[in-house]
Enzyme design. Sequence first.
Site, mmCIF file in Angstrom:
data_model
loop_
_atom_site.group_PDB
_atom_site.id
_atom_site.type_symbol
_atom_site.label_atom_id
_atom_site.label_comp_id
_atom_site.label_asym_id
_atom_site.label_seq_id
_atom_site.Cartn_x
_atom_site.Cartn_y
_atom_site.Cartn_z
ATOM 1 N N CYS A 64 40.907 44.779 36.541
ATOM 2 C CA CYS A 64 39.586 45.312 36.206
ATOM 3 C C CYS A 64 40.026 46.751 36.764
ATOM 4 C CB CYS A 64 38.539 44.679 37.173
ATOM 5 S SG CYS A 64 36.875 45.996 37.260
ATOM 6 N N CYS A 107 35.985 43.682 39.189
ATOM 7 C CA CYS A 107 35.318 42.072 38.371
ATOM 8 C C CYS A 107 36.285 41.136 38.150
ATOM 9 C CB CYS A 107 34.742 42.675 36.948
ATOM 10 S SG CYS A 107 33.509 44.249 37.250
HETATM 11 FE FE FE Z 1 34.621 45.539 38.414
#
Ligand code: FE
Length: 202
Positions: A106, A111
């Site tokens: 990410c 994430c």
């Molecule tokens: Fe993220």
Amino acid sequence: MSEAVDRETYSAARVRALESLLIEKGLITGETVDKVLEFFEKDMGPFNGAKIVAKAWVDPEFKQRLLDDTPSAIAEMSFPRGMAGAEGEHMKAVANEPGVHNLIVCTMCSCYPWPVLGLPPYWFKDPTFRARAIREPRKVLQEFGLDIPESTEVRVWDTSAQIRWFVVPERPEGTEGWSEDQLAAVISPEAMQGAAKVVIPT
Ligand code: FE
């Protein structure tokens, strides 16, 4: 390594301070953090991803459905609860195959598909990893102990709040005839993140 240890110690101290403050202000109780941790230890973790990958290895039609529509394929299996919530929205599986290695990162923050991989390791959130995984993925993988031959394409997938990727690693040789449970036991979170291959313990 010492930098990593220091960072872990530093983070743990920050978490303790924050938790005390939230309890003091009456926003959470002393049990809240334990409950959340227990949830990720028992219900939402890489053991879910390992079951999904093991099933994909023994059932090619399931694997195809998993790659085509990941949430629907996961919904075919019986998981305790909440597989679509808590960062599990819009999960998407990509498969390693001969000539293709996938890595997830990410670049924006951290994430991660929590329901299948659990909480991300600290290095996944590290700004250096996030930048280098895109710029020089082969070198980063090499540092993880994974030599990807030049003839193999490395695909890097940027995970976000819109799509959370995870990797279906290649099934190792020597696992013919293994049950899904036996297979799941050797599938690590790192392998489903693309930072490792699945190896059979000797
Ligand atoms: Fe993220």
